[in-house]
Design an enzyme around this catalytic site. Sequence first.
Site, PDB file in Angstrom:
ATOM      1  N   SER A 123       0.829  -1.196   0.000  1.00 16.51           N
ATOM      2  CA  SER A 123       0.000   0.000   0.000  1.00 16.51           C
ATOM      3  C   SER A 123       0.877   1.265   0.000  1.00 16.51           C
ATOM      4  CB  SER A 123      -0.900  -0.029   1.233  1.00 16.51           C
ATOM      5  OG  SER A 123      -1.653   1.139   1.249  1.00 16.51           O
ATOM      6  N   GLY A 124       0.615   2.140  -0.903  1.00 19.11           N
ATOM      7  CA  GLY A 124       1.364   3.394  -0.982  1.00 19.11           C
ATOM      8  C   GLY A 124       2.613   3.298  -1.848  1.00 19.11           C
ATOM      9  N   THR A 128      -1.500   2.649  -8.047  1.00 19.09           N
ATOM     10  CA  THR A 128      -2.573   3.398  -8.709  1.00 19.09           C
ATOM     11  C   THR A 128      -1.989   4.479  -9.607  1.00 19.09           C
ATOM     12  OG1 THR A 128      -3.971   2.955  -6.828  1.00 19.09           O
ATOM     13  CG2 THR A 128      -4.662   4.732  -8.264  1.00 19.09           C
ATOM     14  N   ASN A 173      -1.189   5.359   3.171  1.00 21.46           N
ATOM     15  CA  ASN A 173      -1.333   6.036   1.884  1.00 21.46           C
ATOM     16  C   ASN A 173      -2.516   6.999   1.954  1.00 21.46           C
ATOM     17  OD1 ASN A 173      -1.602   6.796  -0.750  1.00 21.46           O
ATOM     18  ND2 ASN A 173      -1.857   4.728  -1.585  1.00 21.46           N
ATOM     19  N   SER A 176      -5.372   5.652  -0.601  1.00 22.13           N
ATOM     20  CA  SER A 176      -5.238   4.201  -0.688  1.00 22.13           C
ATOM     21  C   SER A 176      -6.461   3.586  -1.363  1.00 22.13           C
ATOM     22  CB  SER A 176      -5.067   3.653   0.722  1.00 22.13           C
ATOM     23  OG  SER A 176      -4.861   2.270   0.632  1.00 22.13           O
ATOM     24  N   SER A 177      -6.189   2.690  -2.300  1.00 21.89           N
ATOM     25  CA  SER A 177      -7.298   2.020  -2.986  1.00 21.89           C
ATOM     26  C   SER A 177      -7.884   1.015  -2.012  1.00 21.89           C
ATOM     27  CB  SER A 177      -6.778   1.274  -4.213  1.00 21.89           C
ATOM     28  OG  SER A 177      -5.945   2.114  -4.968  1.00 21.89           O
ATOM     29  N   GLY A 405      -2.708  -2.934  -2.135  1.00 23.14           N
ATOM     30  CA  GLY A 405      -1.408  -3.560  -1.848  1.00 23.14           C
ATOM     31  C   GLY A 405      -1.414  -4.282  -0.524  1.00 23.14           C
ATOM     32  N   GLU A 407      -0.892  -5.117   3.061  1.00 29.46           N
ATOM     33  CA  GLU A 407      -0.801  -4.160   4.161  1.00 29.46           C
ATOM     34  C   GLU A 407      -0.813  -4.847   5.525  1.00 29.46           C
ATOM     35  OE1 GLU A 407      -3.895  -1.271   3.653  1.00 29.46           O
ATOM     36  OE2 GLU A 407      -5.477  -2.643   4.244  1.00 29.46           O
TER      37      GLU A 407
END
Length: 1044
Positions: A123-124, A128, A173, A176-177, A405, A407
């Site tokens: 993540s981050g 994306t 993030n 974050s998605s 991602g 995490e």
Amino acid sequence: MRYQGREVEEGRVRLVMESALTARDRVGVQDFVLLENYNSEATFIENLRRRFRENLIYTYIGSVLVSVNPYKELEIYSKQQMERYRGVSFYEISPHIYAISDNTYRAMRTERRDQCILISGESGAGKTEASKKILLYYAVTCPTKDHMVTLGDRLLQSNPVLEAFGNAKTLRNDNSSRFGKYMDIQFDFKGATMGGHILNYLLEKSRVVHQNHGERNFHIFYQLLDGGEDDLLNTLNLDRNPHNYRYLVKGNCPRVSSISDKNNWKAVSKALDVIGFTSEEVQKLLNIIASVLHLGNTLFAEGEEGETYITTETQISNVAKLLGVDGSALKEALTHKKLTAKGEEMVSPLNFEQAVSARDALAKAVYGRTFNWLVEKINQSLALKAENYHSSKDASVIGLLDIYGFEVLQHNSFEQFCINYCNEKLQQLFIELTLRSEQEEYETEGIAWETVQYFDNKIICDLIEEKHKGIISILDEECLRPGETCDISFLEKLEDTVGGHPHFITHKLATGKTRRIMSREEFRLLHYAGEVNYNVNGFLDKNNDLLNRNLKEVMCQSENQILSDCFRREEVIDQKRPEMAASQFKNSLMKLMEILMSKEPSYVRCIKPNDAKQPGRFDEVLVRHQVKYLGLMENLRVRRAGFAYRRRFEAFLQRYKPLCPETWPNWNGKLADGVSALVNHLGYKAEEYKLGRSKIFIRFPKTLFTTEDALEAKKPEIAVTLQTSWRGYRERAKYQRIRHAVIVIQSGWRGMKARRSAKRRHEAAQLIRRFIKGFIYRHEEYCAENDYFVDHVRYSFLKNLRKNLPKNVLDLNWPTPPTLLVEASEHLQRLHMRNMVIKYCRRVQPEWKKQMMQKVVASEIFKDQKDSYPYSVGRLFLDSRLEREQISLKVLQTLGSEKVQYGVSVIKYDRRGFKPRPRQLLLTNTFAVLVDRTKIKQRMDYAALRGISVSSHCDGMVVLHMPCEVNKQKGDAVLHCSHVIELVTKLAMMASKTNYVNISLGSIRFAVSRTKEGIIDFIGGSELKVTKGKRGHLLVTTPQISTT
Ligand SMILES: Nc1ncnc2c1ncn2[C@@H]1O[C@H](COP(=O)(O)OP(=O)(O)OP(=O)(O)O)[C@@H](O)[C@H]1O
Ligand SMILES: [Mg+2]
């Protein structure tokens, strides 16, 4: 050949060449495969760090792109940069996300095989962002059809919308998605974008009702409050302060400095418009968003009898209004649940906790389903339009996977379990595909290689997903199991079933330190990317994902179209239990894997350089960890298992051919032979390389670097050669252009000449035809058939006549006229003659005129009458044959006023006896006198002159006939004069008696006396002789003149 299949317009080729010459990154290696010490993690990380420091965030491992999040805007995503990467081979230019995009695109086009780009990382790490860059690259560089122009926009604009509804600020993030996204971009056979389709995976719905400390709810809530116009907020009964909404403050940070909710709101509104949402749809969508906020503020209280009731009437009525449902039904549904037992429906009140969770479940369900509806709606907007269906058969697809991602949070729950499971699956796919393709490559190329040991995470995937034995199965079982079930019983079940698994630990199973740090409600999974402790609290509920049936019923009746689309009546009627959330997710992941396996994958591995989201900071521990779990070292080792570098023969030959005279500038034989010749020339040792079937494999990077350096050194020479051939080419082209121009001019000129001559010939033929026709009709009247001929005959006669006109009156030549012009010719001849005469006359002097007049008179009298005449013609008549002084003064005095006009010596023959006596004959204006020296012997008045006789012969005899009766007159005078013609002419003229001249053919008779007549006979002889003849005649012998 490297340039094959590529646009070879001049500009592009130059671009390619320049890039090849200059664009290689000189910091570290741009492909890890070229690291000499490829087994050393430290070297690997050092290379990443050096490049990161120089803002070179991209590095390859073969065809895999490693990207390090720079956390700052770099100037490497411009349109020019996109152009640089278009159609350029992977290795020629510095690594870039655009290179991967372009390569994938070209592979799709040339191989006609579906592609996918898998972006992974925690993540981050920048997944994306990477996916957006790829999408932007395609939107900008791919050809578009006119009506598809908006499609690119829609594809791009789907991002802000999906991010607003599906992304949130997390600790890791800021954007974050919170859902997985797989997007297909469809291209037609010409490579133009045709459509798109998005698949979404498991939205983290729990975030709607709860956020960890420091995190936020989905962006859209904050955007609406911050950016929405006052009117809009009024209609939604919202106020601007996010602190007033319970669902927004769980994480205690509704405002984030790095996020501009206001600006993002504008972007989302615009994007919704571009994608094609109507204003009603947008309004309905926002009603739902607002209703969630009101739902969050809906509170409950417990009555005295344990019943639960709603304390916030306004909130619930707002919710009912916004959702378009009946308020009391909603209230009822939030505080009661419907049960069906033995076919009978029963309603039982909910306790406080149950009511709260029913409310939260409703909020999650409404939001989650609305999100799915949103994705569907976007899909409709990106869908292939009907008119493109026919060409969609030839269409190819590039899939883009951007999923949440890996995490590890402080408290990890069901969602993290799913997210990390998903990443585990992707890692497995990566391992399988890279290793498999690598192995396949060695096999197809016929190269022996050593197997590389790598960690295969299949064991973890199995732990999670295996049927009956996997964690998901156990969870499902626990959810379905009748009787008392709870999260802890699930944990116990896990311990019983998978307790012995090497990647699974619980508090109970752990020992020592681990046991101490683990809570009793947690289980730990040793993921490929690290250890994660999951708290089982809520696992069952979340997996059940249950929404009370009566709440569903209320939603089914909603007047809000979106909700009635999301909550279907069949769902309520259908008594079958829906699939559990985890299984649903597992199955959707299976499908995703199938989709990905069916395509040619490319990888982008994102690395997060630090946890603080700071630019320029490279946290080595963090990076090392990621390098490790992403398996990058294994990836590199596999890639290098035998050989550091490989390249297709044509690419290798194309790049290094200048280094060998045999291959430069072109190799015409077999590619493998060319490569052999090249490496032999370069002195490669046998252990340094191997030739496969279509590729060369180079074992050590050093070998390649030496070759690269040799190429670098050779480049000036190549540049000169290129310059020379370019100039040659340019000059040849110029020459060809000129030559072509010359040929064009020549042919034009020749054509014109030929046309002219053809025209002339044609005209000549016409003329000849006319001429011949004219000749045939020449005797006809002047008409169209003969006019030309006639005119021509006339014209040429006149032209000829003009040249041959007689020059003087004596010239009697005259061109013979054609019959047509006989009359005209005669006229002309006369005219000409007259003209000549006039001209002649004008030129004549008075004396000459006099002469001529006399000559004319002479001609009238003597022409053809007297033999001596022709002799006289050419001789001038003189004014006088006697000089003045030859005439006696006395005579002149006697003559007085009468001027002597003419004087000539004559011989006078007596009438009787014919005695010759020399005399002078003087002519005045009125008479003539015969003078004997000083004495006038005879005067003859012109008035009395009766006639003048001469013979027709050639003698000088002349007789002036005078009357005898007149005293003064002495009768006829018989004279001989050498200038008889001149004399007779002048005399006749002066006396005006030209008619009196008598030319005798025979003898001349004259009066001797009044009664007696004398006769002069003429006979021919040799010379002139005057004698007295027989019978008293005067006999004159005249010389015979030949008439010829
Ligand atoms: N190439 C880049 N250039 C500049 N900034 C970047 C780049 N990539 C990522 N970032 C920064 O990092 C942040 C996080 O990136 P991104 O949202 O893409 O991460 P992610 O991998 O998708 O994470 P998650 O799994 O949480 O969705 C971005 O908001 C951006 O600020
Ligand atoms: Mg993301």
